[in-house]
Design a protein around this motif. Structure first.
Motif, PDB file in Angstrom:
ATOM      1  N   TYR A   1      36.901  35.148  39.068  1.00  0.00           N
ATOM      2  CA  TYR A   1      38.403  35.121  38.907  1.00  0.00           C
ATOM      3  C   TYR A   1      39.142  35.104  40.073  1.00  0.00           C
TER       4      TYR A   1
ATOM      5  N   HIS B   1      44.340  31.304  38.790  1.00  0.00           N
ATOM      6  CA  HIS B   1      44.758  32.788  38.610  1.00  0.00           C
ATOM      7  C   HIS B   1      45.696  33.342  39.741  1.00  0.00           C
TER       8      HIS B   1
ATOM      9  N   GLU C   1      48.875  35.099  39.252  1.00  0.00           N
ATOM     10  CA  GLU C   1      48.961  36.465  38.403  1.00  0.00           C
ATOM     11  C   GLU C   1      48.643  37.340  39.246  1.00  0.00           C
ATOM     12  N   TRP C   2      47.901  37.532  40.377  1.00  0.00           N
ATOM     13  CA  TRP C   2      47.640  38.732  41.133  1.00  0.00           C
ATOM     14  C   TRP C   2      48.079  38.545  42.668  1.00  0.00           C
ATOM     15  N   TYR C   3      48.790  37.675  43.020  1.00  0.00           N
ATOM     16  CA  TYR C   3      49.134  37.463  44.389  1.00  0.00           C
ATOM     17  C   TYR C   3      50.839  37.749  44.176  1.00  0.00           C
TER      18      TYR C   3
ATOM     19  N   ASP D   1      48.132  42.831  46.415  1.00  0.00           N
ATOM     20  CA  ASP D   1      47.461  41.819  45.760  1.00  0.00           C
ATOM     21  C   ASP D   1      45.925  42.547  45.157  1.00  0.00           C
TER      22      ASP D   1
ATOM     23  N   LYS E   1      46.533  44.515  42.507  1.00  0.00           N
ATOM     24  CA  LYS E   1      46.819  43.995  41.176  1.00  0.00           C
ATOM     25  C   LYS E   1      45.592  43.365  40.434  1.00  0.00           C
ATOM     26  N   ILE E   2      44.898  42.765  41.356  1.00  0.00           N
ATOM     27  CA  ILE E   2      43.576  41.901  40.900  1.00  0.00           C
ATOM     28  C   ILE E   2      42.735  43.048  40.319  1.00  0.00           C
TER      29      ILE E   2
ATOM     30  N   GLU F   1      43.559  45.914  38.913  1.00  0.00           N
ATOM     31  CA  GLU F   1      44.080  46.305  37.525  1.00  0.00           C
ATOM     32  C   GLU F   1      43.880  45.242  36.376  1.00  0.00           C
ATOM     33  N   ILE F   2      44.102  44.038  36.850  1.00  0.00           N
ATOM     34  CA  ILE F   2      43.940  42.845  35.676  1.00  0.00           C
ATOM     35  C   ILE F   2      42.315  42.971  35.451  1.00  0.00           C
TER      36      ILE F   2
END
Length: 145
Positions: A20, A26, A29-31, A134, A137-138, A140-141
C-alpha cells in the motif's frame, strides 16, 4: 539540511503495509499535504520510475518529480526528487514485528533551497508533525480495511 525520521507500528502484515505505502497512487489518500500523484513512467514501480506530485507545505504550492533510487519490495523504498524547489530524499522502511504487526519508518532528508536557512528549525518541526499525521493516517486506513 533537514533530516526527519518518524515511525509507527501498524497492526497489519508487512506485505499489506509495504504494498500500500509503496504504491504512489495511494499517496494522496494518506499524505496530508499531497494533492495528486501522476506517473511519468510506466507501471509497475521499479528503480528509475518517476512520479510527479503536487503538494502544499507551509503555505506554498509545490510541484516535484520523485525518481525511485532503490526498491526492495516489502523492505525498503528510496525516492529522490528529480526536480523541484525542494531537493529531498524520502525513505520508507518496513520491519515485521510479528506476522500481524509492522513497523513503518518514514525518513525525509534534504536541503530545501526554496526556503530560507532561518526556516530550517521550523521546517524540521513542521515536517515531523506532518509525517506523524501521515503515518497515523496510513495506520488508520490499513487497520480498518
Amino acid at each position: 539540511m533537514v533530516d526527519v525520521k518518524t515511525d509507527i507500528t501498524i497492526r497489519c502484515p508487512i506485505q499489506k503495509v509495504a504494498e500500500y505505502a509503496a504504491d504512489p497512487d495511494h499517496a494522496p489518500e494518506w499524505y496530508v499535504n499531497i494533492d495528486s500523484a501522476e506517473w511519468r513512467t510506466e507501471k509497475p514501480l521499479s528503480v528509475h520510475s518517476q512520479i510527479a506530485f503536487k503538494a502544499r507545505f507551509l503555505g506554498k504550492d509545490l510541484s516535484y518529480v520523485y525518481e525511485i533510487k532503490e526498491f526492495v519490495p516489502g523492505q525498503k523504498l528510496v525516492m529522490k526528487t528529480a526536480n523541484g524547489p525542494f531537493p529531498m530524499e524520502t525513505t520508507y522502511e518496513w520491519e515485521s514485528i510479528d506476522g500481524q504487526t509492522t513497523k513503518m519508518t518514514l525518513r525525509n532528508q534534504g536541503d530545501p533551497i526554496g526556503f530560507s536557512r532561518v526556516m530550517m528549525p521550523l521546517m524540521s518541526v513542521m515536517m515531523k508533525k506532518a509525517n506523524k499525521k501521515d503515518l497515523m493516517k496510513i495506520k488508520e486506513i490499513l487497520e480498518n480495511s
